[in-house]
Design a protein around this motif. Sequence first.
Motif, PDB file in Angstrom:
ATOM      1  N   VAL A  83       0.826  -1.207   0.000  1.00  0.00           N
ATOM      2  CA  VAL A  83       0.000   0.000   0.000  1.00  0.00           C
ATOM      3  C   VAL A  83       0.864   1.263   0.000  1.00  0.00           C
ATOM      4  N   GLY A  84       2.193   1.085   0.056  1.00  0.00           N
ATOM      5  CA  GLY A  84       3.067   2.252  -0.021  1.00  0.00           C
ATOM      6  C   GLY A  84       3.786   2.580   1.271  1.00  0.00           C
ATOM      7  N   ASP A  85       3.447   1.872   2.346  1.00  0.00           N
ATOM      8  CA  ASP A  85       4.185   2.074   3.596  1.00  0.00           C
ATOM      9  C   ASP A  85       5.305   1.049   3.667  1.00  0.00           C
ATOM     10  N   VAL A  86       6.486   1.448   3.165  1.00  0.00           N
ATOM     11  CA  VAL A  86       7.572   0.477   3.052  1.00  0.00           C
ATOM     12  C   VAL A  86       8.447   0.416   4.308  1.00  0.00           C
ATOM     13  N   TYR A  87       8.418   1.459   5.126  1.00  0.00           N
ATOM     14  CA  TYR A  87       9.363   1.530   6.233  1.00  0.00           C
ATOM     15  C   TYR A  87       9.058   0.610   7.410  1.00  0.00           C
ATOM     16  N   PRO A  88       7.806   0.308   7.684  1.00  0.00           N
ATOM     17  CA  PRO A  88       7.579  -0.716   8.700  1.00  0.00           C
ATOM     18  C   PRO A  88       8.328  -2.014   8.391  1.00  0.00           C
ATOM     19  N   LEU A  89       8.402  -2.353   7.123  1.00  0.00           N
ATOM     20  CA  LEU A  89       9.131  -3.564   6.734  1.00  0.00           C
ATOM     21  C   LEU A  89      10.621  -3.429   7.040  1.00  0.00           C
ATOM     22  N   LEU A  90      11.154  -2.244   6.825  1.00  0.00           N
ATOM     23  CA  LEU A  90      12.574  -2.020   7.120  1.00  0.00           C
ATOM     24  C   LEU A  90      12.871  -2.235   8.598  1.00  0.00           C
ATOM     25  N   THR A  91      12.046  -1.671   9.459  1.00  0.00           N
ATOM     26  CA  THR A  91      12.299  -1.829  10.892  1.00  0.00           C
ATOM     27  C   THR A  91      12.114  -3.284  11.319  1.00  0.00           C
ATOM     28  N   LEU A  92      11.162  -3.948  10.694  1.00  0.00           N
ATOM     29  CA  LEU A  92      10.964  -5.367  11.006  1.00  0.00           C
ATOM     30  C   LEU A  92      12.190  -6.179  10.613  1.00  0.00           C
ATOM     31  N   ARG A  93      12.704  -5.907   9.412  1.00  0.00           N
ATOM     32  CA  ARG A  93      13.917  -6.588   8.944  1.00  0.00           C
ATOM     33  C   ARG A  93      15.064  -6.391   9.918  1.00  0.00           C
ATOM     34  N   ILE A  94      15.208  -5.161  10.377  1.00  0.00           N
ATOM     35  CA  ILE A  94      16.286  -4.870  11.323  1.00  0.00           C
ATOM     36  C   ILE A  94      16.113  -5.711  12.588  1.00  0.00           C
ATOM     37  N   GLY A  95      14.894  -5.770  13.096  1.00  0.00           N
ATOM     38  CA  GLY A  95      14.645  -6.568  14.292  1.00  0.00           C
ATOM     39  C   GLY A  95      15.034  -8.025  14.098  1.00  0.00           C
ATOM     40  N   ILE A  96      14.648  -8.575  12.954  1.00  0.00           N
ATOM     41  CA  ILE A  96      14.957  -9.975  12.679  1.00  0.00           C
ATOM     42  C   ILE A  96      16.468 -10.193  12.583  1.00  0.00           C
ATOM     43  N   ARG A  97      17.130  -9.325  11.828  1.00  0.00           N
ATOM     44  CA  ARG A  97      18.576  -9.479  11.635  1.00  0.00           C
ATOM     45  C   ARG A  97      19.342  -9.320  12.941  1.00  0.00           C
ATOM     46  N   PHE A  98      18.882  -8.420  13.750  1.00  0.00           N
ATOM     47  CA  PHE A  98      19.376  -8.230  15.105  1.00  0.00           C
ATOM     48  C   PHE A  98      19.492  -9.514  15.873  1.00  0.00           C
ATOM     49  N   HIS A  99      18.359 -10.175  15.971  1.00  0.00           N
ATOM     50  CA  HIS A  99      18.309 -11.380  16.790  1.00  0.00           C
ATOM     51  C   HIS A  99      18.990 -12.545  16.102  1.00  0.00           C
ATOM     52  N   GLU A 100      18.987 -12.534  14.787  1.00  0.00           N
ATOM     53  CA  GLU A 100      19.736 -13.569  14.080  1.00  0.00           C
ATOM     54  C   GLU A 100      21.222 -13.429  14.385  1.00  0.00           C
ATOM     55  N   ALA A 101      21.687 -12.192  14.468  1.00  0.00           N
ATOM     56  CA  ALA A 101      23.094 -11.949  14.807  1.00  0.00           C
ATOM     57  C   ALA A 101      23.402 -12.498  16.201  1.00  0.00           C
ATOM     58  N   MET A 102      22.484 -12.249  17.119  1.00  0.00           N
ATOM     59  CA  MET A 102      22.662 -12.724  18.485  1.00  0.00           C
ATOM     60  C   MET A 102      22.714 -14.252  18.520  1.00  0.00           C
ATOM     61  N   ILE A 103      21.817 -14.872  17.760  1.00  0.00           N
ATOM     62  CA  ILE A 103      21.783 -16.338  17.688  1.00  0.00           C
ATOM     63  C   ILE A 103      23.111 -16.862  17.157  1.00  0.00           C
ATOM     64  N   ASP A 104      23.598 -16.257  16.082  1.00  0.00           N
ATOM     65  CA  ASP A 104      24.872 -16.646  15.475  1.00  0.00           C
ATOM     66  C   ASP A 104      26.014 -16.652  16.483  1.00  0.00           C
TER      67      ASP A 104
END
Lengths: 187, 187
Positions: free
Chosen positions: B156-177
Amino acid sequence: MAIATRAGSRDAELSTPAYVVLGMVRLGARSGYEIKQAVDQSIRFFWTISQVQIYPSLAKLERAGLISGRSEPQGRRPRRVYEITKAGVTALEGWVRRPGDMPFELRDIGLVKLFFADVLETTDALELVQAVRRRSEERVELLRLIEPTAHDAEAVGDVYPLLTLRIGIRFHEAMIDVCHEFETRFR
Amino acid sequence: MAIATRAGSRDAELSTPAYVVLGMVRLGARSGYEIKQAVDQSIRFFWTISQVQIYPSLAKLERAGLISGRSEPQGRRPRRVYEITKAGVTALEGWVRRPGDMPFELRDIGLVKLFFADVLETTDALELVQAVRRRSEERVELLRLIEPTAHDAEAVGDVYPLLTLRIGIRFHEAMIDVCHEFETRFR
DNA sequence: ATGTGCATGTAAATTGTTACATGATTCA
DNA sequence: TGAATCATGTAACAATTTACATGCACAT
């Protein structure tokens, strides 16, 4: 901030800041002043403590018999130095071991702004993404400066400071990655 | 917590929570209740707000002319609904755009415990690492559940919520690693 | 002699949370 | 009719920060 204190035993009344102080005393910080410095040079990226909180914590820990203090003035300047007791080590072990409630609390205005960035024109939004990316780049540089210290600690048998440092670095690298991705995608 | 409020213009008196409320009204949350829900379903991972803070913020925003509210009771149950004004959009844009002070504040007892984990026997320490890893794994799962919603918003044109979500996921993936790395290295 | 670092402390203000209170609507 | 959800509000409390205050030690 909902910091959990509850526990099964008699140290239920000790707060997280108190345990942080206890941990720092164990690692060799002797005075309140040194504890503040130690925190600022190590765990400040995931836990801060203000000078004001330290001295009451020290008093409480001493009353509980977890540290023992003695006055050791430097000339005429008063100073009280502490060391951890056996009971203190046991209490610290107990706290560190029990997983209990470990809320991961992040408060980041940068991410909040990013979340709302769709209000902006594309160029303005991308500038914000850049600003956030740069912030993480600076943070990574800062953390890399600490790396030698953490390696020294590792050599002496304290390996976990290095783990937390690694996590910090990887954290911000992840943030840089995602920002970069969006920058190239929407430029 | 040192949240910066200062700004160059007349909205210097607006706090971060107030801008968060403003942003949520812009995204379509109408009542205080809906705003609380919106926060809990989206930015709660990097910003929380309690119900108690919302209503005074709404009142303040309305007095400032940034939102306009009207009573719209549901039957006999009182309810006040709001929408953002032009001045409100401008104010939100201004706040989001100015990079200002964006402190990255993390408070994590888990990382504090890891930092002190050298007090423990190797096996106990590794159990703690595992606990922290699992916590991040759960968090990633939770965030993945939100992904569809963020993708809908993107469409619908709101792309930035996805960006913050991606950051959250990558964050915790880094921690898991990093946790995994240490687990295999010291097991 | 002067600025920087060491060392501790108090008071006030801010910020945010928890608990409690109330009552209406909606759906099973 | 009872539980879950909608909707707002107050009061008390907990945690943390900022600002202020004091004074010695040490090196230039």
